[in-house]
Design a protein around this motif. Structure first.
Motif, mmCIF file in Angstrom:
data_model
loop_
_atom_site.group_PDB
_atom_site.id
_atom_site.type_symbol
_atom_site.label_atom_id
_atom_site.label_comp_id
_atom_site.label_asym_id
_atom_site.label_seq_id
_atom_site.Cartn_x
_atom_site.Cartn_y
_atom_site.Cartn_z
ATOM 1 N N GLU A 39 -3.696 -36.838 11.315
ATOM 2 C CA GLU A 39 -2.791 -35.693 11.220
ATOM 3 C C GLU A 39 -1.641 -36.028 10.268
ATOM 4 O OE1 GLU A 39 -2.587 -32.615 12.531
ATOM 5 O OE2 GLU A 39 -4.374 -32.697 13.758
ATOM 6 N N VAL A 40 -1.235 -35.045 9.497
ATOM 7 C CA VAL A 40 -0.059 -35.200 8.650
ATOM 8 C C VAL A 40 0.996 -34.218 9.137
ATOM 9 C CG1 VAL A 40 -1.308 -35.996 6.621
ATOM 10 C CG2 VAL A 40 -0.904 -33.551 6.935
ATOM 11 N N ASN A 41 2.209 -34.464 8.774
ATOM 12 C CA ASN A 41 3.328 -33.612 9.144
ATOM 13 C C ASN A 41 3.827 -32.867 7.924
ATOM 14 O OD1 ASN A 41 4.002 -34.515 12.030
ATOM 15 N ND2 ASN A 41 3.832 -36.449 10.953
ATOM 16 N N ARG A 42 3.915 -31.563 8.029
ATOM 17 C CA ARG A 42 4.509 -30.746 6.964
ATOM 18 C C ARG A 42 6.014 -30.744 7.201
ATOM 19 N NH1 ARG A 42 0.561 -28.078 4.329
ATOM 20 N NH2 ARG A 42 -1.444 -27.943 5.393
ATOM 21 N N CYS A 43 6.750 -31.147 6.186
ATOM 22 C CA CYS A 43 8.195 -31.334 6.352
ATOM 23 C C CYS A 43 8.968 -30.746 5.181
ATOM 24 C CB CYS A 43 8.531 -32.829 6.403
ATOM 25 S SG CYS A 43 7.734 -33.711 7.723
ATOM 26 N N VAL A 44 10.241 -30.621 5.390
ATOM 27 C CA VAL A 44 11.190 -30.405 4.304
ATOM 28 C C VAL A 44 11.962 -31.708 4.220
ATOM 29 C CG1 VAL A 44 13.198 -29.130 3.508
ATOM 30 C CG2 VAL A 44 11.341 -27.924 4.681
ATOM 31 N N THR A 45 11.879 -32.371 3.079
ATOM 32 C CA THR A 45 12.516 -33.665 2.896
ATOM 33 C C THR A 45 13.762 -33.518 2.038
ATOM 34 O OG1 THR A 45 10.384 -34.798 3.066
ATOM 35 C CG2 THR A 45 12.176 -36.001 1.991
ATOM 36 N N VAL A 46 14.864 -34.019 2.541
ATOM 37 C CA VAL A 46 16.109 -34.097 1.777
ATOM 38 C C VAL A 46 16.216 -35.550 1.328
ATOM 39 C CG1 VAL A 46 18.616 -33.880 1.858
ATOM 40 C CG2 VAL A 46 17.179 -32.313 3.206
ATOM 41 N N TRP A 47 16.284 -35.780 0.017
ATOM 42 C CA TRP A 47 16.308 -37.146 -0.491
ATOM 43 C C TRP A 47 17.498 -37.346 -1.422
ATOM 44 C CZ3 TRP A 47 16.097 -37.302 -5.763
ATOM 45 C CH2 TRP A 47 15.531 -36.206 -6.412
ATOM 46 N N ALA A 48 17.896 -38.614 -1.529
ATOM 47 C CA ALA A 48 18.992 -38.957 -2.430
ATOM 48 C C ALA A 48 18.799 -40.374 -2.944
ATOM 49 C CB ALA A 48 20.323 -38.852 -1.712
ATOM 50 N N TYR A 49 19.085 -40.575 -4.212
ATOM 51 C CA TYR A 49 19.142 -41.919 -4.795
ATOM 52 C C TYR A 49 20.615 -42.306 -4.835
ATOM 53 C CZ TYR A 49 14.301 -41.532 -6.251
ATOM 54 O OH TYR A 49 12.940 -41.400 -6.256
ATOM 55 N N ILE A 50 20.946 -43.383 -4.127
ATOM 56 C CA ILE A 50 22.333 -43.834 -4.027
ATOM 57 C C ILE A 50 22.480 -45.141 -4.788
ATOM 58 C CG2 ILE A 50 24.161 -44.562 -2.439
ATOM 59 C CD1 ILE A 50 22.737 -42.876 -0.275
ATOM 60 N N ASN A 51 23.468 -45.205 -5.695
ATOM 61 C CA ASN A 51 23.723 -46.429 -6.438
ATOM 62 C C ASN A 51 24.216 -47.489 -5.460
ATOM 63 O OD1 ASN A 51 25.076 -48.497 -7.945
ATOM 64 N ND2 ASN A 51 25.142 -47.098 -9.691
ATOM 65 N N GLU A 52 23.486 -48.594 -5.370
ATOM 66 C CA GLU A 52 23.831 -49.610 -4.369
ATOM 67 C C GLU A 52 25.099 -50.384 -4.701
ATOM 68 O OE1 GLU A 52 21.208 -53.369 -4.720
ATOM 69 O OE2 GLU A 52 19.920 -51.684 -5.246
ATOM 70 N N LYS A 53 25.618 -50.241 -5.929
ATOM 71 C CA LYS A 53 26.847 -50.948 -6.289
ATOM 72 C C LYS A 53 28.102 -50.159 -5.932
ATOM 73 C CE LYS A 53 24.664 -53.559 -9.926
ATOM 74 N NZ LYS A 53 24.492 -53.773 -11.342
ATOM 75 N N ASP A 54 28.088 -48.847 -6.201
ATOM 76 C CA ASP A 54 29.309 -48.079 -5.974
ATOM 77 C C ASP A 54 29.161 -46.934 -4.977
ATOM 78 O OD1 ASP A 54 27.925 -46.134 -7.385
ATOM 79 O OD2 ASP A 54 29.105 -46.377 -9.215
ATOM 80 N N GLY A 55 27.950 -46.690 -4.472
ATOM 81 C CA GLY A 55 27.742 -45.662 -3.462
ATOM 82 C C GLY A 55 27.680 -44.246 -3.989
ATOM 83 N N LYS A 56 27.666 -44.075 -5.311
ATOM 84 C CA LYS A 56 27.593 -42.732 -5.878
ATOM 85 C C LYS A 56 26.157 -42.225 -5.827
ATOM 86 C CE LYS A 56 31.517 -43.175 -8.949
ATOM 87 N NZ LYS A 56 31.972 -43.253 -10.329
ATOM 88 N N ILE A 57 26.020 -40.918 -5.585
ATOM 89 C CA ILE A 57 24.692 -40.309 -5.585
ATOM 90 C C ILE A 57 24.278 -40.100 -7.032
ATOM 91 C CG2 ILE A 57 23.373 -38.244 -4.996
ATOM 92 C CD1 ILE A 57 24.959 -38.064 -2.436
ATOM 93 N N MET A 58 23.131 -40.697 -7.409
ATOM 94 C CA MET A 58 22.632 -40.592 -8.779
ATOM 95 C C MET A 58 21.745 -39.365 -8.945
ATOM 96 S SD MET A 58 21.995 -44.726 -9.283
ATOM 97 C CE MET A 58 20.288 -44.520 -9.363
#
Length: 137
Positions: A39-58
């Protein structure tokens, strides 16, 4: 998942239990459909790439996705995984907790950097943090 408040007179469900069960993710890896496929799950995914040095969302986004069986962690279980010593036998490479701990540590590190950045750059985030700290007292 849980979607309720346990009150003295009984649970107050934020969603009807029938709807919650129908919308819940398949959490058992051995659940298969009529064709024998996992079985798979149908989802709405909220994703973010976060700069690991300064915490800014890229980059960030919202997408419809299919995911396999999720890893279910409560706040308590994630905290206990983080508190484990690195030389714990349960954390040896190849054990289930090895990957879980790596994932929790990475998520914790990135979200902490993001939170620090928000508190440096966003007045609304600072006010929200102050309100939450007052509530904790």
């Amino acid at each position: 998942g849980q979607s309720r408040y346990d009150l003295p007179f009984g649970p107050l469900h934020l969603m009807p239990p029938v709807a919650l069960e129908a919308l819940a993710l398949v959490t058992k890896p051995d659940d298969v459909d009529a064709k024998g496929m996992e079985e798979v799950n149908r989802c709405v995914t909220v994703w973010a790439y976060i700069n690991e040095k300064d915490g800014k969302i890229m980059d960030c986004g919202v997408e419809r996705t299919l995911i396999s069986t999720p890893l279910r962690l409560t706040f308590e279980s994630a905290s206990s995984i983080l508190d484990m010593k690195h030389n714990n036998l349960q954390l040896q490479k190849g054990t289930p907790l090895y990957g879980e701990r790596a994932l929790v540590i990475l998520a914790s590190r990135l979200l902490s950097k993001w939170n620090d950045n928000q508190l440096r750059t966003d007045r609304v985030a600072v006010k929200r943090d102050e309100r939450l700290r007052v509530r904790e007292l």
